[in-house]
Enzyme design. Structure first.
Site, short mmCIF file in Angstrom:
data_model
loop_
_atom_site.label_atom_id
_atom_site.label_comp_id
_atom_site.label_asym_id
_atom_site.label_seq_id
_atom_site.Cartn_x
_atom_site.Cartn_y
_atom_site.Cartn_z
N ALA A 295 0.84 -1.20 0.00
CA ALA A 295 0.00 0.00 0.00
C ALA A 295 0.87 1.25 0.00
O ALA A 295 2.02 1.23 0.44
CB ALA A 295 -0.93 -0.01 1.21
N ASP A 296 0.28 2.33 -0.49
CA ASP A 296 0.93 3.63 -0.45
C ASP A 296 -0.14 4.68 -0.18
O ASP A 296 -1.13 4.74 -0.91
CB ASP A 296 1.65 3.94 -1.77
CG ASP A 296 2.53 5.15 -1.64
OD1 ASP A 296 3.64 5.03 -1.07
OD2 ASP A 296 2.11 6.25 -2.06
N THR A 297 0.04 5.46 0.87
CA THR A 297 -0.94 6.47 1.26
C THR A 297 -0.38 7.85 1.00
O THR A 297 0.77 8.15 1.36
CB THR A 297 -1.30 6.32 2.76
OG1 THR A 297 -1.81 5.00 2.97
CG2 THR A 297 -2.34 7.35 3.18
N GLY B 18 -3.37 3.68 -2.31
CA GLY B 18 -3.31 2.70 -3.38
C GLY B 18 -2.93 1.38 -2.75
O GLY B 18 -2.04 1.32 -1.89
#
Length: 187
Positions: A69-71, A106
């Site tokens: 994940a990427d925030t 994402g």
């Protein structure tokens, strides 16, 4: 046979979300480069980075479902990453004062033993109340904002300045649980 879950992240917040829902997983951090081309649309950027992280871990394992994940925080179309220093954190929180912004995460699910991959983005709108420059400085002195996108942790000391959210709270923490669980079942 149930496949093992591999969290491609060293984020304690993502690990806490998975653990709190009873997910058995192992952690294998990604060494992927987290740069995106300037001008990349925010939703595309966070999904691209999540996929890069998942694929980097997939090169090191033979089986399991990799979760990466990427925030990011987005205000007025601009991606706001982690602060580079205390002054940057101050300017970010000053900019977000008494307004709203988006938090986008994402997420990439990748089967290490097959060509099966799913990538999605979840968006939550966060509304901050009015606060003083001294409130910002006091928060920065705690050290908490220094490794957080947008320079704050919604689950931490900054919570008192969150007026409301529209969307998934866990998305703002770092992993949109409801959407993740749905996509994992489909996967």
């Amino acid at each position: 046979m149930k496949k093992r879950i591999i969290l491609a992240s060293g984020s304690p917040r993502r690990a806490e979300i998975l653990a709190s829902h009873g997910v058995d997983f192992t952690v294998m951090t990604s060494d992927a480069d987290e740069k995106v081309e300037a001008g990349t649309e925010p939703k595309t950027a966070c999904m691209y980075l999540a996929l890069k992280k998942a694929l980097a871990v997939r090169e090191r394992v033979k089986e399991g479902i990799i979760v990466a994940a990427d925030t990011i925080v987005v205000s007025d179309g601009e991606i706001i990453g982690k602060p580079v220093d205390e002054e940057d954190a101050f300017e970010t929180l000053k900019k977000l004062r008494n307004g709203s912004h988006s938090v986008m995460t994402g997420v990439a699910l990748c089967d290490a033993g097959a060509e099966n991959t799913r990538v999605f983005c979840e968006e939550t709108h966060v509304f901050f109340s009015d606060y003083t420059d001294e409130d910002i400085l006091a928060y920065i002195r705690t050290g908490e904002p220094m490794d957080k996108a947008g320079s704050y942790a919604i689950q931490g000391g900054w919570a008192e300045f969150v007026e409301r959210i529209e969307g998934d709270y866990s998305n703002v923490v770092g992993l949109p649980w409801d959407r993740f669980f749905l996509e994992l079942k489909r996967f």
